[in-house]
Design an enzyme around this catalytic site. Structure first.
Site, PDB file in Angstrom:
ATOM      1  CE1 TYR A  90      31.755 -68.264 -16.916  1.00  0.00           C
ATOM      2  CE2 TYR A  90      30.931 -66.371 -15.631  1.00  0.00           C
ATOM      3  CZ  TYR A  90      31.684 -67.343 -15.662  1.00  0.00           C
ATOM      4  OH  TYR A  90      32.467 -67.657 -14.486  1.00  0.00           O
TER       5      TYR A  90
ATOM      6  CB  SER B 263      24.770 -69.589   1.397  1.00  0.00           C
ATOM      7  OG  SER B 263      25.521 -68.570   0.627  1.00  0.00           O
ATOM      8  CE  LYS B 264      23.931 -62.564   1.343  1.00  0.00           C
ATOM      9  NZ  LYS B 264      24.749 -61.647   2.463  1.00  0.00           N
TER      10      LYS B 264
ATOM     11  CB  ILE C 260      29.589 -53.425  -0.531  1.00  0.00           C
ATOM     12  CG1 ILE C 260      29.151 -54.236  -1.839  1.00  0.00           C
ATOM     13  CG2 ILE C 260      28.331 -52.651  -0.043  1.00  0.00           C
ATOM     14  CD1 ILE C 260      28.043 -54.921  -1.974  1.00  0.00           C
TER      15      ILE C 260
ATOM     16  CG  ASP D 125      36.285 -66.435  10.379  1.00  0.00           C
ATOM     17  OD1 ASP D 125      35.005 -66.569  10.431  1.00  0.00           O
ATOM     18  OD2 ASP D 125      36.985 -67.309   9.722  1.00  0.00           O
TER      19      ASP D 125
ATOM     20  CG  LEU E 244      41.550 -58.521   6.922  1.00  0.00           C
ATOM     21  CD1 LEU E 244      43.105 -58.331   7.476  1.00  0.00           C
ATOM     22  CD2 LEU E 244      41.012 -57.645   6.143  1.00  0.00           C
TER      23      LEU E 244
ATOM     24  CE1 TYR F 274      26.719 -64.219  -2.134  1.00  0.00           C
ATOM     25  CE2 TYR F 274      25.411 -64.021  -4.076  1.00  0.00           C
ATOM     26  CZ  TYR F 274      26.002 -63.499  -2.834  1.00  0.00           C
ATOM     27  OH  TYR F 274      25.711 -62.128  -2.695  1.00  0.00           O
TER      28      TYR F 274
ATOM     29  CE  LYS G 159      29.697 -77.775 -13.889  1.00  0.00           C
ATOM     30  NZ  LYS G 159      30.532 -77.961 -12.868  1.00  0.00           N
TER      31      LYS G 159
ATOM     32  CG  ASP H   2      26.206 -69.570 -19.700  1.00  0.00           C
ATOM     33  OD1 ASP H   2      26.532 -68.496 -18.871  1.00  0.00           O
ATOM     34  OD2 ASP H   2      25.142 -69.476 -19.933  1.00  0.00           O
TER      35      ASP H   2
ATOM     36  CB  THR I  61      22.257 -60.688  -2.776  1.00  0.00           C
ATOM     37  OG1 THR I  61      22.153 -60.856  -4.476  1.00  0.00           O
ATOM     38  CG2 THR I  61      21.930 -62.143  -2.343  1.00  0.00           C
ATOM     39  CG  ASP I  62      19.238 -58.976  -7.332  1.00  0.00           C
ATOM     40  OD1 ASP I  62      20.299 -59.638  -7.025  1.00  0.00           O
ATOM     41  OD2 ASP I  62      19.202 -58.261  -8.512  1.00  0.00           O
ATOM     42  CD  GLU I  63      23.544 -62.937  -7.518  1.00  0.00           C
ATOM     43  OE1 GLU I  63      23.689 -64.376  -7.541  1.00  0.00           O
ATOM     44  OE2 GLU I  63      24.579 -62.141  -7.683  1.00  0.00           O
TER      45      GLU I  63
ATOM     46  CB  SER J 106      30.327 -61.921  -2.164  1.00  0.00           C
ATOM     47  OG  SER J 106      31.692 -61.458  -2.463  1.00  0.00           O
TER      48      SER J 106
HETATM   49  P1  NAD Z   1      33.211 -58.887  -0.861  1.00  0.00           P
HETATM   50  O1  NAD Z   1      33.584 -60.371  -1.203  1.00  0.00           O
HETATM   51  O2  NAD Z   1      33.720 -57.997  -1.663  1.00  0.00           O
HETATM   52  O3  NAD Z   1      33.586 -58.716   0.593  1.00  0.00           O
HETATM   53  C1  NAD Z   1      33.218 -59.696   1.725  1.00  0.00           C
HETATM   54  C2  NAD Z   1      34.183 -58.978   2.952  1.00  0.00           C
HETATM   55  O4  NAD Z   1      33.686 -60.108   3.996  1.00  0.00           O
HETATM   56  C3  NAD Z   1      35.626 -59.188   2.821  1.00  0.00           C
HETATM   57  O5  NAD Z   1      36.251 -58.297   3.356  1.00  0.00           O
HETATM   58  C4  NAD Z   1      35.915 -60.547   3.397  1.00  0.00           C
HETATM   59  O6  NAD Z   1      37.219 -60.438   3.913  1.00  0.00           O
HETATM   60  C5  NAD Z   1      34.738 -60.558   4.658  1.00  0.00           C
HETATM   61  N1  NAD Z   1      34.614 -62.091   5.161  1.00  0.00           N
HETATM   62  C6  NAD Z   1      34.250 -63.217   4.395  1.00  0.00           C
HETATM   63  N2  NAD Z   1      34.170 -64.278   5.264  1.00  0.00           N
HETATM   64  C7  NAD Z   1      34.428 -63.484   6.672  1.00  0.00           C
HETATM   65  C8  NAD Z   1      34.240 -64.261   7.835  1.00  0.00           C
HETATM   66  N3  NAD Z   1      33.703 -65.498   8.028  1.00  0.00           N
HETATM   67  N4  NAD Z   1      34.355 -63.605   8.831  1.00  0.00           N
HETATM   68  C9  NAD Z   1      34.566 -61.932   8.492  1.00  0.00           C
HETATM   69  N5  NAD Z   1      34.641 -61.497   7.665  1.00  0.00           N
HETATM   70  C10 NAD Z   1      34.496 -62.347   6.411  1.00  0.00           C
HETATM   71  O7  NAD Z   1      31.752 -58.795  -0.992  1.00  0.00           O
HETATM   72  P2  NAD Z   1      30.969 -57.540  -1.230  1.00  0.00           P
HETATM   73  O8  NAD Z   1      30.716 -57.335  -2.685  1.00  0.00           O
HETATM   74  O9  NAD Z   1      31.491 -56.346  -0.708  1.00  0.00           O
HETATM   75  O10 NAD Z   1      29.496 -57.901  -0.662  1.00  0.00           O
HETATM   76  C11 NAD Z   1      29.165 -57.421   0.643  1.00  0.00           C
HETATM   77  C12 NAD Z   1      27.769 -58.046   1.015  1.00  0.00           C
HETATM   78  O11 NAD Z   1      26.685 -57.550   0.170  1.00  0.00           O
HETATM   79  C13 NAD Z   1      27.704 -59.353   0.946  1.00  0.00           C
HETATM   80  O12 NAD Z   1      26.765 -59.947   2.027  1.00  0.00           O
HETATM   81  C14 NAD Z   1      27.107 -59.818  -0.191  1.00  0.00           C
HETATM   82  O13 NAD Z   1      26.187 -60.721  -0.279  1.00  0.00           O
HETATM   83  C15 NAD Z   1      26.040 -58.485  -0.443  1.00  0.00           C
HETATM   84  N6  NAD Z   1      25.693 -58.143  -1.800  1.00  0.00           N
HETATM   85  C16 NAD Z   1      26.922 -57.961  -2.772  1.00  0.00           C
HETATM   86  C17 NAD Z   1      26.411 -57.368  -4.037  1.00  0.00           C
HETATM   87  C18 NAD Z   1      27.542 -57.387  -4.989  1.00  0.00           C
HETATM   88  O14 NAD Z   1      27.044 -57.077  -6.152  1.00  0.00           O
HETATM   89  N7  NAD Z   1      28.580 -57.182  -4.790  1.00  0.00           N
HETATM   90  C19 NAD Z   1      25.017 -57.285  -4.435  1.00  0.00           C
HETATM   91  C20 NAD Z   1      24.121 -57.519  -3.305  1.00  0.00           C
HETATM   92  C21 NAD Z   1      24.575 -57.807  -2.104  1.00  0.00           C
END
Ligand code: NAD
Length: 328
Positions: free
Chosen positions: A218, A164-165, A14, A65, A40, A161, A285, A283, A135-137, A91
């Site tokens: 699943y 934690s969110k 995203i 980080d 990364l 997950y 869990k 499926d 997230t909606d989750e 994520s």
């Molecule tokens: P993603 O897993 O593709 O990307 C996450 C990024 O965060 C990666 O570039 C990773 O290197 C970086 N990262 C992970 N741990 C880190 C740390 N400790 N320090 C610094 N960087 C770190 O995730 P995404 O799908 O792009 O999701 C982005 C955000 O949107 C997340 O917070 C996720 O919860 C939220 N979100 C995602 C979705 C979805 O459908 N993908 C939906 C709703 C919300």
């Protein structure tokens, strides 16, 4: 004067799209410089945003980080940010079922580090803003005829997950309630689009179909997700950051509820592959049955609504992206 905003996790799915479509827009570039921080992990690919880093001097990248409190302190001190958009997270629900600890470390404790540093800047600059990408989750699961999640739906996460969110969201809320830190939270449904790692549902289905390999579904494939094109999500995040009210939550949804099985069948159809490639596997869990989002508050208060149609537009664009990428 230009403002400097911290973007975390923007080498991920995203965030990469945010950098390309929002952070590099002329009107945004004119007002903001961005410092991008990403650890990364397996999900972060610097190559995704390298073309933008190469040509735009208002973007800077640090491989750091968010769990590292000392490093975050140094960065906040150096740049005196006027705001933060926190995309960084672990994520993947399946990974959280196998190894939950890192989800708490990054999603909860990493967020706490950012909130604490934000608070010290807010004490000096009252127009400071913090946006948490959630997230909606966090709302848990719905049955077929339940009304969609609103911002008032109680938090009831079911996976490590989503727990934690949800914990991070509650910490954000606490920083608003206790210290008045101007925090805005967005809660979005399932995103799809370019630059997502191959293990997530839509890219995985496309990759398997292209290789004539079985598409793992699943359970019975009846689970329902509300799909939103990633650019629509990012537009909502930016509107919430720039115009959202402190302390508020904004739901963002795609208005495209689809069963997983139907999405997989559509992908096969677009790629001209047979449905015999569908392969039903055990499926997940605690698999949430259905997510659906009521985003009328965002429509009313942010003037936001999703624009990209799932079948006619978004899915085709997404398939074309991965076809080009994997044909190389
Ligand atoms: P993603 O897993 O593709 O990307 C996450 C990024 O965060 C990666 O570039 C990773 O290197 C970086 N990262 C992970 N741990 C880190 C740390 N400790 N320090 C610094 N960087 C770190 O995730 P995404 O799908 O792009 O999701 C982005 C955000 O949107 C997340 O917070 C996720 O919860 C939220 N979100 C995602 C979705 C979805 O459908 N993908 C939906 C709703 C919300």
């Amino acid at each position: 004067m230009k403002q400097t905003v911290l973007l975390t996790g923007c080498a991920g799915f995203i965030g990469t799209n945010f950098v390309k479509t929002i952070a590099c827009r002329e009107d945004v570039k004119a007002k903001y410089d961005f410092v991008i921080v990403d650890a990364l992990t397996y999900a972060g690919r610097l190559g995704n945003i390298q073309p933008e880093l190469d040509v735009h001097s208002h973007l800077k990248f640090y491989q750091e980080d968010i769990r590292d409190a000392h490093k975050m302190h140094e960065l906040f001190k150096k740049y005196n940010f006027s705001g933060v958009l926190n995309f960084a997270a672990e994520s993947h629900v399946d990974r959280s079922i196998e190894s939950p600890n890192i989800f708490v470390e990054t999603n909860v404790l990493g967020t706490l580090n950012l909130l604490k540093e934000s608070l010290s800047l807010f004490e000096k600059n009252k127009s400071f803003k913090y946006l948490q990408v959630s997230t909606d989750e966090v709302y848990g699961t719905l049955q077929m005829n339940d009304p969609a999640f609103t911002e008032d739906t109680p938090i009831a996460p079911n996976s490590p997950y989503s727990a934690s969110k949800a914990s991070a969201d509650l910490m954000c809320r606490a920083f608003f309630e206790t210290y008045k830190l101007p925090v805005v939270i967005t809660r979005c449904s399932n995103n799809y689009g370019p630059y997502q790692v191959e293990e997530k549902f839509i890219p995985l289905m496309i990759k398997r179909a292209m290789a004539n390999e079985p598409l793992p579904i699943y359970g019975t494939g009846m689970n329902i997700r509300d799909w939103i094109y990633v650019d629509d999500h990012n537009e909502g995040v930016w509107k919430a950051f720039t115009n959202g009210k402190a302390g508020e939550v904004y739901n963002l949804g795609g208005d495209s509820e689809r069963q997983n099985l139907d999405v997989a069948k559509l992908i096969l159809k677009h790629l001209g592959k047979p449905e015999s490639l569908l392969s039903f596997v055990q499926d997940r869990k605690g698999h949430d049955f259905r997510y659906a989002i009521n985003f009328s508050k965002s429509e009313k208060e942010l003037g936001w609504a999703p624009k990209v149609k799932f079948e006619q537009e978004g899915l085709l664009r997404t398939i074309e992206h991965y076809k080009k990428l994997w044909a190389k």
